[in-house]
Scaffold this motif. Sequence first.
Motif, short mmCIF file in Angstrom:
data_model
loop_
_atom_site.label_atom_id
_atom_site.label_comp_id
_atom_site.label_asym_id
_atom_site.label_seq_id
_atom_site.Cartn_x
_atom_site.Cartn_y
_atom_site.Cartn_z
N LEU A 250 148.47 22.88 42.01
CA LEU A 250 148.67 21.65 42.80
C LEU A 250 149.71 21.86 43.91
O LEU A 250 149.52 21.39 45.04
N ASP A 251 150.80 22.53 43.60
CA ASP A 251 151.89 22.63 44.58
C ASP A 251 151.51 23.44 45.83
O ASP A 251 151.77 22.99 46.95
N ALA A 365 147.40 11.10 41.65
CA ALA A 365 147.38 10.18 42.79
C ALA A 365 148.77 10.10 43.43
O ALA A 365 148.90 10.03 44.65
N ALA A 366 149.81 10.12 42.60
CA ALA A 366 151.17 10.09 43.14
C ALA A 366 151.52 11.39 43.85
O ALA A 366 152.22 11.40 44.86
N ASP A 367 151.00 12.50 43.33
CA ASP A 367 151.25 13.81 43.94
C ASP A 367 150.52 13.98 45.26
O ASP A 367 150.99 14.71 46.14
N LEU A 368 149.34 13.39 45.37
CA LEU A 368 148.48 13.61 46.54
C LEU A 368 148.12 12.26 47.15
O LEU A 368 146.97 11.82 47.08
N ALA A 410 142.83 3.53 35.19
CA ALA A 410 143.49 4.14 36.34
C ALA A 410 143.15 3.38 37.62
O ALA A 410 144.03 3.12 38.46
N ILE A 411 141.88 3.01 37.78
CA ILE A 411 141.46 2.28 38.98
C ILE A 411 142.22 0.95 39.06
O ILE A 411 142.72 0.56 40.12
N GLU A 412 142.34 0.28 37.91
CA GLU A 412 143.05 -1.01 37.89
C GLU A 412 144.53 -0.84 38.23
O GLU A 412 145.18 -1.78 38.69
N ARG A 413 145.04 0.37 38.01
CA ARG A 413 146.45 0.63 38.39
C ARG A 413 146.55 1.20 39.80
O ARG A 413 147.58 1.76 40.17
N GLY A 414 145.48 1.10 40.54
CA GLY A 414 145.55 1.44 41.97
C GLY A 414 145.13 2.85 42.34
O GLY A 414 145.27 3.24 43.50
N VAL A 415 144.62 3.62 41.39
CA VAL A 415 144.22 4.99 41.71
C VAL A 415 142.82 4.97 42.34
O VAL A 415 141.93 4.28 41.87
N ASP A 416 142.66 5.77 43.40
CA ASP A 416 141.40 5.81 44.14
C ASP A 416 140.46 6.84 43.49
O ASP A 416 140.35 7.97 43.96
#
Length: 476
Positions: A250-251, A365-368, A410-416
């Motif tokens: 990821l990094d 999602a927070a990372d990217l 995850a979607i309900e918590r705002g992840v696309d």
Amino acid sequence: MTMTRSFPDDFLFGAATAAFQVEGAAFEDGRTASIWDAFSRVPGAVINADNGDVACDHYHRYRDDVALMKSLGLQAYRFSTSWARVRPDGGAVNPKGVDFYSRLVDELLEAGIVPWPTLYHWDMPQALEERGGWTARETTERFVEFAVTMHEALGDRVPTWTTLNEPWCSSFLAYTAGAHAPGRQSVRDGLLASHHLLLAHGRAAQELRARGAQVGITLNLTVADPVDPSDLEDQDAARRIDGQFNRWFLDPLRVGAYPVDIVSDFRAVDEAAVAEFESAVRPGDLEIISQPLDFLGVNYYHGELVSGHAAEEPPVGGEAPTDRPTRSPYPADEDIHWPDRGLPRTTMGWEVQPEGLTRLLQRVAADLPGVPLYVTENGAAYDDELVDGAVDDPERTEFVRAHLSAVLDAIERGVDVRGYYYWSLFDNFEWAWGYEKRFGIVHVDYATQQRTVKRSGREYARIAAERALDIPVSAY
Ligand code: PNW
């Protein structure tokens, strides 16, 4: 009482396979040997000495198989393209090999199914392995040629491309642990392979994007939890597993740097290997690797509960399938202990932990930020039985429902999250486990090549048609 949870309108319900695992026709129409053809002939490498010569015979049966996908209402099909079919020995283009994928794409489009190709799902031409494989920088340029060939053939019909499937497996499992082809066992080779794979991704992404394609990569990712969150050694074990499995890939992709803590952990076990790795990372490489992604594919099977304290009992599950010796894919982490937390397990020995998928998607999602996510693999192996022409697989049926519910969380918590591909459409060649492990929502009788939709497949088709999950209120 049930409540209904709906998926977004543009959410894709799909299923996935990979060329070597399903196609067969291993030496037909100009295809030459891949590293998996060679590795599956190494004594003890694959259980029962199984190989990919016939597999699901998908190469010959693709029309019927696409009709089956259509009957299930699948909206997208994730498949991979065989390098050894398209550019045998990594050399000149084989028109018959290219033509197979062109016909497959036409058939899918005709059926209204989105083709979602992955260029590399582990089957490098053996001739390239003999020239160094992924430890050789030159292989990245051979990969770019292959990628461009595929795009020239299919780019008019296929807008979205995935470069690699799970580079952690193609490097550390294949070149350090020796559990996958080509079966090498060295820290140096795993490190060099990981960098050249990421560079191959970046170089192919440049070339394909210049031709108008949308480009992403699929990573196998996990959540690593410490047994005791307040224990420093358990915390450190979680840092190391997260670092080597997730952040190592990821990094570089998101910030153009390898994680310094993990580089230093590797240096402690093999200084010479890290020195070679560092000189293989040439100026400019990390800029190429970290160009923006159009999407990220996330493969999730299970989480990891880890302890930094010495094991009293051997770990449960996940052992090598044969007696052939393998090494740890985590060379700096051989002291880490994976205790059993009592969760149900699949026949791979993998824990069923759906909530890990929600947390993983939130973390990625927070990372990217701004990068759409697709779950490109998630699935379970169970000992299915074909009885009177039917396969009743209640555990897999529940597995799919629980993980789709985790995606909705995850979607309900705002992840696309834009889609979900069940692994796998068919029972198929499960790498070192051969045909013994069955992941499919469609059963394959290898003696007759008869396909039978399992109960889980019918349930998945129903969910895809309704675009919703019914959840018993008591469970919710
Ligand atoms: C993935 N591990 O493989 C692959 O993308 C598929 O081809 C495969 O069939 C599927 O998952 C099920 O195994 C993995 O040892 C194989 O950590 C092994 C590991 C991870 C992923």
